[in-house]
Design a protein around this motif. Structure first.
Motif, PDB file in Angstrom:
ATOM      1  N   GLU A   1      23.651  22.446  68.434  1.00 34.11           N
ATOM      2  CA  GLU A   1      24.355  23.659  68.814  1.00 34.11           C
ATOM      3  C   GLU A   1      23.906  24.861  67.968  1.00 34.11           C
ATOM      4  OE1 GLU A   1      28.474  22.926  68.591  1.00 34.11           O
ATOM      5  OE2 GLU A   1      28.537  21.685  70.401  1.00 34.11           O
ATOM      6  N   ARG A   2      23.637  24.610  66.700  1.00 36.52           N
ATOM      7  CA  ARG A   2      23.169  25.703  65.842  1.00 36.52           C
ATOM      8  C   ARG A   2      21.832  26.223  66.300  1.00 36.52           C
ATOM      9  NH1 ARG A   2      20.127  26.568  61.372  1.00 36.52           N
ATOM     10  NH2 ARG A   2      19.433  24.397  61.345  1.00 36.52           N
ATOM     11  N   LEU A   3      20.929  25.295  66.640  1.00 34.42           N
ATOM     12  CA  LEU A   3      19.595  25.725  67.085  1.00 34.42           C
ATOM     13  C   LEU A   3      19.698  26.496  68.394  1.00 34.42           C
ATOM     14  CD1 LEU A   3      17.520  22.517  66.279  1.00 34.42           C
ATOM     15  CD2 LEU A   3      17.487  24.713  65.065  1.00 34.42           C
ATOM     16  N   GLU A   4      20.539  26.002  69.320  1.00 36.36           N
ATOM     17  CA  GLU A   4      20.694  26.724  70.576  1.00 36.36           C
ATOM     18  C   GLU A   4      21.275  28.136  70.348  1.00 36.36           C
ATOM     19  OE1 GLU A   4      23.152  24.344  73.016  1.00 36.36           O
ATOM     20  OE2 GLU A   4      21.607  22.811  73.421  1.00 36.36           O
ATOM     21  N   TYR A   5      22.240  28.195  69.466  1.00 35.45           N
ATOM     22  CA  TYR A   5      22.862  29.519  69.209  1.00 35.45           C
ATOM     23  C   TYR A   5      21.897  30.473  68.535  1.00 35.45           C
ATOM     24  CZ  TYR A   5      26.234  32.984  67.717  1.00 35.45           C
ATOM     25  OH  TYR A   5      26.898  34.161  67.506  1.00 35.45           O
ATOM     26  N   MET A   6      21.046  29.933  67.625  1.00 33.52           N
ATOM     27  CA  MET A   6      20.059  30.789  66.947  1.00 33.52           C
ATOM     28  C   MET A   6      19.031  31.283  67.935  1.00 33.52           C
ATOM     29  SD  MET A   6      19.452  28.930  63.276  1.00 33.52           S
ATOM     30  CE  MET A   6      18.257  30.128  62.823  1.00 33.52           C
ATOM     31  N   GLU A   7      18.595  30.443  68.852  1.00 35.95           N
ATOM     32  CA  GLU A   7      17.623  30.876  69.843  1.00 35.95           C
ATOM     33  C   GLU A   7      18.228  31.953  70.743  1.00 35.95           C
ATOM     34  OE1 GLU A   7      16.381  27.433  71.919  1.00 35.95           O
ATOM     35  OE2 GLU A   7      15.153  26.664  70.255  1.00 35.95           O
ATOM     36  N   LYS A   8      19.465  31.678  71.185  1.00 38.60           N
ATOM     37  CA  LYS A   8      20.108  32.688  72.034  1.00 38.60           C
ATOM     38  C   LYS A   8      20.306  33.996  71.276  1.00 38.60           C
ATOM     39  CE  LYS A   8      22.553  29.495  75.082  1.00 38.60           C
ATOM     40  NZ  LYS A   8      23.879  29.026  75.565  1.00 38.60           N
ATOM     41  N   SER A   9      20.725  33.894  69.995  1.00 36.08           N
ATOM     42  CA  SER A   9      20.937  35.138  69.206  1.00 36.08           C
ATOM     43  C   SER A   9      19.641  35.871  68.990  1.00 36.08           C
ATOM     44  CB  SER A   9      21.592  34.785  67.854  1.00 36.08           C
ATOM     45  OG  SER A   9      22.846  34.214  68.058  1.00 36.08           O
ATOM     46  N   LYS A  10      18.567  35.089  68.716  1.00 37.40           N
ATOM     47  CA  LYS A  10      17.264  35.744  68.508  1.00 37.40           C
ATOM     48  C   LYS A  10      16.805  36.403  69.779  1.00 37.40           C
ATOM     49  CE  LYS A  10      12.605  34.831  66.837  1.00 37.40           C
ATOM     50  NZ  LYS A  10      11.662  33.800  66.354  1.00 37.40           N
ATOM     51  N   HIS A  11      16.976  35.745  70.911  1.00 42.04           N
ATOM     52  CA  HIS A  11      16.586  36.322  72.196  1.00 42.04           C
ATOM     53  C   HIS A  11      17.418  37.580  72.493  1.00 42.04           C
ATOM     54  CE1 HIS A  11      15.065  36.582  76.228  1.00 42.04           C
ATOM     55  NE2 HIS A  11      16.343  36.517  76.732  1.00 42.04           N
ATOM     56  N   LEU A  12      18.718  37.494  72.193  1.00 49.18           N
ATOM     57  CA  LEU A  12      19.587  38.653  72.419  1.00 49.18           C
ATOM     58  C   LEU A  12      19.223  39.814  71.515  1.00 49.18           C
ATOM     59  CD1 LEU A  12      21.984  39.815  73.941  1.00 49.18           C
ATOM     60  CD2 LEU A  12      23.482  38.815  72.186  1.00 49.18           C
ATOM     61  N   GLN A  13      18.880  39.520  70.237  1.00 49.29           N
ATOM     62  CA  GLN A  13      18.458  40.587  69.315  1.00 49.29           C
ATOM     63  C   GLN A  13      17.178  41.237  69.794  1.00 49.29           C
ATOM     64  OE1 GLN A  13      18.224  38.969  65.384  1.00 49.29           O
ATOM     65  NE2 GLN A  13      20.462  38.808  65.139  1.00 49.29           N
ATOM     66  N   ASP A  14      16.243  40.431  70.298  1.00 44.35           N
ATOM     67  CA  ASP A  14      14.991  41.020  70.806  1.00 44.35           C
ATOM     68  C   ASP A  14      15.286  41.931  71.994  1.00 44.35           C
ATOM     69  OD1 ASP A  14      13.631  39.673  68.880  1.00 44.35           O
ATOM     70  OD2 ASP A  14      13.129  37.948  70.183  1.00 44.35           O
ATOM     71  N   GLN A  15      16.157  41.464  72.890  1.00 47.89           N
ATOM     72  CA  GLN A  15      16.517  42.306  74.035  1.00 47.89           C
ATOM     73  C   GLN A  15      17.182  43.597  73.584  1.00 47.89           C
ATOM     74  OE1 GLN A  15      18.917  39.915  76.627  1.00 47.89           O
ATOM     75  NE2 GLN A  15      17.145  38.878  77.579  1.00 47.89           N
ATOM     76  N   LEU A  16      18.098  43.486  72.584  1.00 48.48           N
ATOM     77  CA  LEU A  16      18.772  44.699  72.084  1.00 48.48           C
ATOM     78  C   LEU A  16      17.796  45.662  71.436  1.00 48.48           C
ATOM     79  CD1 LEU A  16      22.050  43.166  70.609  1.00 48.48           C
ATOM     80  CD2 LEU A  16      21.843  44.579  72.636  1.00 48.48           C
ATOM     81  N   LYS A  17      16.852  45.151  70.665  1.00 47.34           N
ATOM     82  CA  LYS A  17      15.860  46.036  70.033  1.00 47.34           C
ATOM     83  C   LYS A  17      15.027  46.729  71.089  1.00 47.34           C
ATOM     84  CE  LYS A  17      15.388  43.633  65.597  1.00 47.34           C
ATOM     85  NZ  LYS A  17      14.460  42.853  64.724  1.00 47.34           N
ATOM     86  N   GLU A  18      14.593  45.951  72.102  1.00 46.50           N
ATOM     87  CA  GLU A  18      13.794  46.562  73.170  1.00 46.50           C
ATOM     88  C   GLU A  18      14.595  47.634  73.909  1.00 46.50           C
ATOM     89  OE1 GLU A  18      11.373  45.117  77.182  1.00 46.50           O
ATOM     90  OE2 GLU A  18      12.416  43.658  75.891  1.00 46.50           O
ATOM     91  N   LEU A  19      15.863  47.289  74.184  1.00 43.15           N
ATOM     92  CA  LEU A  19      16.727  48.245  74.866  1.00 43.15           C
ATOM     93  C   LEU A  19      16.960  49.496  74.022  1.00 43.15           C
ATOM     94  CD1 LEU A  19      18.432  48.800  77.375  1.00 43.15           C
ATOM     95  CD2 LEU A  19      20.336  47.652  76.221  1.00 43.15           C
ATOM     96  N   LYS A  20      17.127  49.314  72.722  1.00 42.36           N
ATOM     97  CA  LYS A  20      17.314  50.469  71.817  1.00 42.36           C
ATOM     98  C   LYS A  20      16.078  51.342  71.784  1.00 42.36           C
ATOM     99  CE  LYS A  20      18.550  51.590  67.063  1.00 42.36           C
ATOM    100  NZ  LYS A  20      18.881  51.044  65.730  1.00 42.36           N
ATOM    101  N   GLY A  21      14.896  50.743  71.743  1.00 44.33           N
ATOM    102  CA  GLY A  21      13.668  51.537  71.755  1.00 44.33           C
ATOM    103  C   GLY A  21      13.526  52.334  73.026  1.00 44.33           C
ATOM    104  N   GLU A  22      13.843  51.681  74.184  1.00 41.63           N
ATOM    105  CA  GLU A  22      13.763  52.417  75.452  1.00 41.63           C
ATOM    106  C   GLU A  22      14.750  53.581  75.478  1.00 41.63           C
ATOM    107  OE1 GLU A  22      14.418  49.542  78.426  1.00 41.63           O
ATOM    108  OE2 GLU A  22      12.463  48.562  78.200  1.00 41.63           O
TER     109      GLU A  22
END
Length: 594
Positions: free
Chosen positions: A523-544
């Motif tokens: 569960e920790r690994l799944e949550y870290m992957e999802k959080s990392k994916h979400l952070q990448d999306q947020l950074k991309e969205l912030k840059g746009e």
């Protein structure tokens, strides 16, 4: 007698001069005459009167000096038989011997007025007639009017009276005033006499002067008796007056001509007999016999004039007054004509000055118009150049406007694209927000599950600890003998369990812990992957979003488009993501700790 001696005596008589030189000084002129030896005083006096054109002869006489005393030439005696000086020429002063009571009524001829004016003015300036400072200034103003005519400020500049003697020295010394200050006072009165002719100004002068106390009075030093105190005798047109020695203004006693019956003298004694017999006879003494003769002469002449004034005028005087009246009327008319001509000339001069001023003004206006025309031509040329430049600038601006229109259209297209991109970005942001909400909900659910798992783990550990304790207790009660004889002494806190108990305990521990750890790790690994994916999306969205904000700011700087929409799109959505990101990071740290 020897005929030759007789002829020589006759020759000497023929060689004796038959004439003598006489110098007569009037108030405004000096004259010299050649007189015959046989001439009487009347002959010389008539000659002088004819020369100056004087007909009112009864006021005047010829005065000369005898030692320190003034004497008047007698008309009935020969000139050379009197005590005249032996000089050559013999000097006489033609002066007023008797003064009128009312100058305006008695002085007929203009020359008579002029001679009286000059003589009285000299007596006032020589302080022979006392005059107050105020009257002196007024008299001086009339004297200036008689000399200079009407006051003209353009001609009579300050200082024009500097060379004229107008005030007595006593008056000048009485006040601490400069000559300029006195001139200012005199000029102030002088300016008010405008329009007064010379003879009128002189008559006004005499009318003021005749009211002075010492006007027309001849003074003589006398004593009332041979050993008494000294007195002053005054003889004038009104009568005889007795003054104290230090005052010649107010008499102590007066004898009018109408109240005198007889006047006589015997050597140095002089006697005045009043007409009223009840009054005492007045006697006085003079120092010289010549003085008594002079006093008697003045008394006779003033008394004769006094009686003459109270009679009807003679034919000669009436003719003189008529001629004088006609002359005054003629002069008045001439003055009026001259005044009109002067006024017309002044008006003409003013009109000329006005025309000249108008001409100068028109010339200035013409010059200014020419200058304005030149300036307007220069301005027209300059405006033509500016119009040409403006036309070129207009063309350039039109070209720039066309470019700007194209740029505006391009920016409008870009703005439309930007709006579409914004809409898509907003949709992505809404999706991201929904995803973030789901993740938050999942994280909260996972947190609750973790809490449950921790609680289960804690309960499992407690159950294990109780089981161990119970197993130990069972072991101690069931196998006490075997433990005491077969087993070695216990070296640890926990006694060695049986194989079944040990296998049960190890199986329980290993299976539960491994299963629990694997689930948590997964569960920790799944949550870290999802959080990392979400952070990448947020950074991309912030840059746009940042790039869109920059583009919108550039477009707003050029055309002022969408400044408020940019803030509406950027600010409300960015802050929740950052907050959620921090929440995610907090949850991730918690899971890592777990």
């Amino acid at each position: 007698m020897d005929p030759e001696l007789k002829m020589s005596i006759l020759g000497l008589k023929k060689k004796q001069p038959k004439t003598f030189k006489v110098k007569v000084i009037t108030m405004d002129a000096e004259m010299e005459f050649s007189c015959e030896v046989k001439w009487k005083g009347k002959d010389l006096f008539d000659l002088v009167c004819r020369t100056i054109g004087l007909r009112e002869t009864w006021f005047f006489g010829l005065r000369y000096k005898v030692k320190d005393t003034n004497a008047w030439l007698k008309t009935e005696k020969r000139v050379l038989d009197q005590d005249v000086p032996k000089d050559s020429p013999i000097t006489f002063h033609f002066l007023a011997k008797f003064f009128p009571e009312k100058v305006e009524e008695e002085l007929v001829q203009e020359i008579t007025q002029h001679l009286f004016f000059l003589q009285v003015k000299k007596q006032i300036l020589d302080e022979e007639i006392f005059c107050s400072p105020e009257a002196s200034v007024l008299l001086a103003s009339y004297a200036v009017q008689a000399k200079y005519g009407d006051y003209d400020p353009n001609f009579h500049k300050p200082g024009f009276l500097a060379q004229d003697e107008l005030l007595p020295k006593r008056v000048l010394m009485q006040y601490q005033m400069t000559p300029d200050m006195w001139e200012e006072k005199i000029t102030a009165w002088y300016a008010e006499h405008r329009g007064i002719a010379r003879d009128e100004a002189e008559m006004e002068y005499l009318k003021i002067a005749q009211d002075l106390e010492m006007y027309g009075v001849s003074y003589f030093s006398i004593t009332q008796n041979k050993r008494d105190t000294e007195l002053q005798l005054g003889v004038d047109a009104q009568g005889l007056h007795i003054y104290s020695p230090n005052s010649k203004l107010t008499p102590n006693n007066s004898f009018p001509w109408s109240g005198i019956r007889n006047i006589s003298y015997s050597e140095k004694e002089f006697t005045i007999k009043p007409l009223d017999k009840k009054k005492d006879v007045f006697k006085f003494y003079s120092s010289q016999l010549r003085v008594n003769k002079l006093i008697l002469q003045l008394c006779i002449g003033n008394h004769d004039l006094f009686m003459r004034r109270r009679k009807v005028d003679s034919i000669e005087v009436q003719q003189m007054k008529a001629l004088a009246k006609e002359e005054k009327a003629r002069k008045k008319m001439e003055r009026q004509v001259l005044a009109r001509e002067k006024q017309m000339r002044e008006e003409a001069e003013r009109a000329k000055e006005e025309m000249e001023r108008r001409l100068f003004q028109l010339q200035d206006e013409a010059r200014m118009a020419n200058e304005a025309l030149l300036r307007s031509e220069e301005t027209a040329d300059l405006l033509a150049e500016k119009a040409q430049i403006a036309e070129e600038e207009a063309k350039l601006l039109a070209h720039k406007a066309a470019d700007a229109e194209q740029e505006r259209q391009r920016l409008e297209v870009t703005a439309l694209k930007t709006k579409e991109e914004k809409r898509l970005m907003e949709q992505k942001m809404r999706e991201a927000e929904q995803l973030a909400v789901k993740l938050v909900e999942q994280s909260e659910r996972r947190l609750k599950e973790a809490d449950h798992l921790k609680q289960d783990l804690t309960e499992a550990k407690d159950a294990e600890r109780r089981a161990k304790q119970k197993l130990v207790e069972i072991t101690k009660t069931t196998y006490p003998v075997i433990a005491s004889y077969s087993a070695p002494p216990a070296t640890t806190d926990y006694p060695e369990a049986s194989p079944e108990t040990a296998s049960l305990r190890m199986d329980f521990k290993d299976s539960d812990m491994k299963r629990l750890s694997m689930e948590i790790e997964r569960e920790r690994l799944e949550y870290m992957e999802k959080s990392k994916h979400l952070q990448d999306q947020l950074k991309e969205l912030k840059g746009e979003i940042e790039s869109l904000k920059l583009e919108e700011q550039q477009q707003a700087g050029l055309f002022g488009l969408y400044p408020q929409q940019t803030r509406a799109y950027s600010e409300p959505h960015y802050i929740p993501h950052s907050n959620r990101n921090s929440a995610y990071m907090t949850q991730m740290a918690y899971f890592e700790e777990v």
